[in-house]
Motif scaffolding. Structure first.
Motif, PDB file in Angstrom:
ATOM      1  N   VAL A  48      -0.060  16.637  58.218  1.00  0.00           N
ATOM      2  CA  VAL A  48       0.795  16.459  59.405  1.00  0.00           C
ATOM      3  C   VAL A  48       1.570  17.748  59.683  1.00  0.00           C
ATOM      4  CG1 VAL A  48       2.736  15.151  60.366  1.00  0.00           C
ATOM      5  CG2 VAL A  48       0.972  13.975  59.044  1.00  0.00           C
ATOM      6  N   LEU A  49       2.047  18.387  58.612  1.00  0.00           N
ATOM      7  CA  LEU A  49       2.759  19.654  58.758  1.00  0.00           C
ATOM      8  C   LEU A  49       1.853  20.715  59.370  1.00  0.00           C
ATOM      9  CD1 LEU A  49       5.286  21.371  58.280  1.00  0.00           C
ATOM     10  CD2 LEU A  49       4.453  21.782  55.962  1.00  0.00           C
ATOM     11  N   SER A  50       0.601  20.765  58.933  1.00  0.00           N
ATOM     12  CA  SER A  50      -0.321  21.752  59.498  1.00  0.00           C
ATOM     13  C   SER A  50      -0.545  21.498  60.982  1.00  0.00           C
ATOM     14  CB  SER A  50      -1.660  21.747  58.754  1.00  0.00           C
ATOM     15  OG  SER A  50      -2.439  20.628  59.094  1.00  0.00           O
ATOM     16  N   GLN A  51      -0.576  20.237  61.376  1.00  0.00           N
ATOM     17  CA  GLN A  51      -0.753  19.914  62.792  1.00  0.00           C
ATOM     18  C   GLN A  51       0.510  20.239  63.599  1.00  0.00           C
ATOM     19  OE1 GLN A  51      -3.890  19.104  63.917  1.00  0.00           O
ATOM     20  NE2 GLN A  51      -4.211  19.691  61.789  1.00  0.00           N
ATOM     21  N   ALA A  52       1.669  20.052  62.986  1.00  0.00           N
ATOM     22  CA  ALA A  52       2.920  20.428  63.658  1.00  0.00           C
ATOM     23  C   ALA A  52       2.970  21.939  63.869  1.00  0.00           C
ATOM     24  CB  ALA A  52       4.125  19.964  62.837  1.00  0.00           C
ATOM     25  N   PHE A  55       0.920  22.764  66.816  1.00  0.00           N
ATOM     26  CA  PHE A  55       1.617  22.427  68.055  1.00  0.00           C
ATOM     27  C   PHE A  55       2.648  23.496  68.424  1.00  0.00           C
ATOM     28  CE2 PHE A  55       5.146  20.356  70.305  1.00  0.00           C
ATOM     29  CZ  PHE A  55       4.463  19.848  71.404  1.00  0.00           C
ATOM     30  N   PHE A  56       3.397  23.964  67.426  1.00  0.00           N
ATOM     31  CA  PHE A  56       4.453  24.936  67.678  1.00  0.00           C
ATOM     32  C   PHE A  56       3.981  26.390  67.565  1.00  0.00           C
ATOM     33  CE2 PHE A  56       7.024  21.215  66.368  1.00  0.00           C
ATOM     34  CZ  PHE A  56       7.787  21.100  67.519  1.00  0.00           C
ATOM     35  N   SER A  57       2.688  26.597  67.373  1.00  0.00           N
ATOM     36  CA  SER A  57       2.180  27.950  67.141  1.00  0.00           C
ATOM     37  C   SER A  57       2.501  28.947  68.251  1.00  0.00           C
ATOM     38  CB  SER A  57       0.683  27.924  66.856  1.00  0.00           C
ATOM     39  OG  SER A  57      -0.039  27.516  67.986  1.00  0.00           O
ATOM     40  N   PRO A  58       2.517  28.573  69.523  1.00  0.00           N
ATOM     41  CA  PRO A  58       2.871  29.579  70.531  1.00  0.00           C
ATOM     42  C   PRO A  58       4.256  30.184  70.311  1.00  0.00           C
ATOM     43  CG  PRO A  58       1.860  27.692  71.597  1.00  0.00           C
ATOM     44  CD  PRO A  58       2.087  27.314  70.156  1.00  0.00           C
ATOM     45  N   VAL A  59       5.187  29.390  69.848  1.00  0.00           N
ATOM     46  CA  VAL A  59       6.541  29.888  69.602  1.00  0.00           C
ATOM     47  C   VAL A  59       6.600  30.628  68.265  1.00  0.00           C
ATOM     48  CG1 VAL A  59       8.940  29.208  69.243  1.00  0.00           C
ATOM     49  CG2 VAL A  59       7.556  28.043  70.964  1.00  0.00           C
ATOM     50  N   ILE A  60       5.984  30.072  67.238  1.00  0.00           N
ATOM     51  CA  ILE A  60       6.040  30.661  65.902  1.00  0.00           C
ATOM     52  C   ILE A  60       5.341  32.012  65.860  1.00  0.00           C
ATOM     53  CG2 ILE A  60       5.331  30.360  63.501  1.00  0.00           C
ATOM     54  CD1 ILE A  60       5.698  27.336  63.932  1.00  0.00           C
ATOM     55  N   ARG A  61       4.266  32.154  66.607  1.00  0.00           N
ATOM     56  CA  ARG A  61       3.498  33.407  66.581  1.00  0.00           C
ATOM     57  C   ARG A  61       4.257  34.580  67.194  1.00  0.00           C
ATOM     58  NH1 ARG A  61      -2.780  31.662  67.386  1.00  0.00           N
ATOM     59  NH2 ARG A  61      -2.821  30.394  65.508  1.00  0.00           N
ATOM     60  N   LEU A  76      -2.810  24.631  54.883  1.00  0.00           N
ATOM     61  CA  LEU A  76      -2.013  23.416  54.720  1.00  0.00           C
ATOM     62  C   LEU A  76      -2.826  22.140  54.905  1.00  0.00           C
ATOM     63  CD1 LEU A  76       1.407  24.283  56.350  1.00  0.00           C
ATOM     64  CD2 LEU A  76       0.887  23.958  53.940  1.00  0.00           C
ATOM     65  N   GLU A  77      -4.002  22.252  55.477  1.00  0.00           N
ATOM     66  CA  GLU A  77      -4.857  21.080  55.630  1.00  0.00           C
ATOM     67  C   GLU A  77      -5.448  20.640  54.292  1.00  0.00           C
ATOM     68  OE1 GLU A  77      -7.681  21.884  58.700  1.00  0.00           O
ATOM     69  OE2 GLU A  77      -6.128  22.093  60.224  1.00  0.00           O
ATOM     70  N   LYS A  78      -5.381  21.512  53.301  1.00  0.00           N
ATOM     71  CA  LYS A  78      -5.910  21.197  51.967  1.00  0.00           C
ATOM     72  C   LYS A  78      -4.791  20.680  51.074  1.00  0.00           C
ATOM     73  CE  LYS A  78      -9.328  24.832  52.351  1.00  0.00           C
ATOM     74  NZ  LYS A  78      -9.829  26.093  51.778  1.00  0.00           N
ATOM     75  N   ARG A  79      -5.055  19.607  50.389  1.00  0.00           N
ATOM     76  CA  ARG A  79      -4.046  18.981  49.525  1.00  0.00           C
ATOM     77  C   ARG A  79      -3.560  19.901  48.411  1.00  0.00           C
ATOM     78  NH1 ARG A  79      -1.883  14.565  50.915  1.00  0.00           N
ATOM     79  NH2 ARG A  79      -3.120  12.918  51.829  1.00  0.00           N
ATOM     80  N   ALA A  80      -4.388  20.823  47.973  1.00  0.00           N
ATOM     81  CA  ALA A  80      -4.037  21.681  46.837  1.00  0.00           C
ATOM     82  C   ALA A  80      -3.046  22.777  47.195  1.00  0.00           C
ATOM     83  CB  ALA A  80      -5.299  22.309  46.262  1.00  0.00           C
TER      84      ALA A  80
END
Length: 98
Positions: A48-52, A55-61, A76-80
């Motif tokens: 869920v964090l990776s998907q968030a 979503f916010f990537s335009p601002v974070i980038r 972050l999509e990987k559990r490990a």
């Protein structure tokens, strides 16, 4: 640094290097404890964090390097990933304290 055996095989060498670089930066800034608490709290929701982040990537980038941010988001999509980062932070913090 050979940080973690738990799930490390699920991450590529490049992903492990990025996670360890993040851990070194966290420890260098003296944020090991807050980062550990945050990561422990979001571990069950890493996808869920990776998907968030997507979503916010335009601002974070605006403030992050694009290739590393994209790689981190995919990691972050990987559990490990989060347990690996946590273990790396713990090991670096222990080494720093001596």
């Amino acid at each position: 640094m050979s940080a973690v055996d738990d799930g490390a095989q699920d991450l590529s060498a490049e992903e492990r290097a990025l996670a360890e670089a993040l851990a070194r930066e966290v420890v260098a800034r003296g944020l090991a404890v807050p980062a550990g608490l945050l990561l422990e709290g979001v571990t069950p929701m890493n996808f869920v964090l990776s998907q968030a982040l997507a979503f916010f990537s335009p601002v974070i980038r605006i403030v992050c390097e694009q290739p590393k941010f994209a790689q981190f988001q995919e990691m972050l999509e990987k559990r490990a990933t989060i347990p690996y980062i946590l273990k790396a932070i713990q090991q670096l913090e222990e080494a720093r304290r001596g």
